[in-house]
Design an enzyme around this catalytic site. Sequence first.
Site, PDB file in Angstrom:
ATOM      1  CG  ASP A 159      -1.916   1.148   1.174  1.00 61.70           C
ATOM      2  OD1 ASP A 159      -2.979   0.948   0.579  1.00 61.70           O
ATOM      3  OD2 ASP A 159      -1.626   2.234   1.714  1.00 61.70           O
ATOM      4  CG  ASN A 167      -4.439  11.210  -6.762  1.00 64.14           C
ATOM      5  OD1 ASN A 167      -3.880  11.096  -7.858  1.00 64.14           O
ATOM      6  ND2 ASN A 167      -4.966  10.185  -6.118  1.00 64.14           N
ATOM      7  CG  HIS A 172      -7.382  12.877  -9.685  1.00 63.46           C
ATOM      8  ND1 HIS A 172      -7.458  11.916  -8.713  1.00 63.46           N
ATOM      9  CD2 HIS A 172      -8.060  13.951  -9.194  1.00 63.46           C
ATOM     10  CE1 HIS A 172      -8.160  12.364  -7.685  1.00 63.46           C
ATOM     11  NE2 HIS A 172      -8.541  13.609  -7.955  1.00 63.46           N
ATOM     12  CD  GLU A 202      -4.082   4.608  -2.042  1.00 67.25           C
ATOM     13  OE1 GLU A 202      -4.319   5.083  -0.920  1.00 67.25           O
ATOM     14  OE2 GLU A 202      -4.828   4.781  -3.021  1.00 67.25           O
TER      15      GLU A 202
END
Length: 287
Positions: A159, A167, A172, A202
Amino acid sequence: MSNPIRQWWTAPDHFEWLSSYLVTRGIQRPLSVFVGSSVLFLGFIEFLMMHSPSGPSGTAGQVGGIVIAVAASAVMAGRLVEHHPILAASKFLNAFGVITVIPLMCQALLQVLGPDALNSDTDELTGLLNRRGFQIRVSEFLVSPERPTGEHLVVAMVDLDRFKQVNDTLGHAEGDAALIAVAGGLETGMGPRSLVSRIGGEEFLIAALTGDDDATSIAEGLREAVLAGRYGLTASVGAVAVPLVDVVASRAAEQLEMLIRLADEAMYDAKRAGGNRVAFRSVIGEL
């Protein structure tokens, strides 16, 4: 045969997705036995009819019986046409539909659904497998009689730390580019004895083979692969290892889910500890 029909008829069938589905549900062999038994049963009925005491005897008699049956059907059809043309037409269309239209519709349905079913295993952004594709591929490997039982399977959850900031600060589009770069780095770093997937946002899920039960080198390799990317990202990595000899084919899907859960729990341990590190869970008492 016109060109569009030829293209449709000769297009690949993509039956592998159906086979994969049956394998992961553990019903491929029972269904194969059922279909084979049904065909043998129907054939046996014809065999009994051809060899019954009241049936035709000898090769010539059996062939003659078939010819007579066809001729009788033709005569009956002719009489239906003479006296009941609508009934005859409906009988013909019914038989024609059963014999030709239904198989063609099944073929067309498989042609339409096949590509979508294949694509449903793939993450659209990165081109990696998604969670469904990962589970199917790993489950197929675990139930294979040719799997190397002398090795260990490592399942790792990756992760990205504080990815939302990418972002928020870069946009994005740049965030998507970062995810694609991470996906490529993980695939390159893991090599051919591994499977890398993106399961959402993610998060990445990885399976890899190793010669021992030490998942440290694989987990650290994943963390370093993310860190080495041009975006300067870090990752929390959770991993678990299990001897392949301890994986039971009949419980492969269930045990894989257990490994994914343990890897996910270990990943959260790493994240709570500050991120950019690895953590591990044991399968002792879980199998």
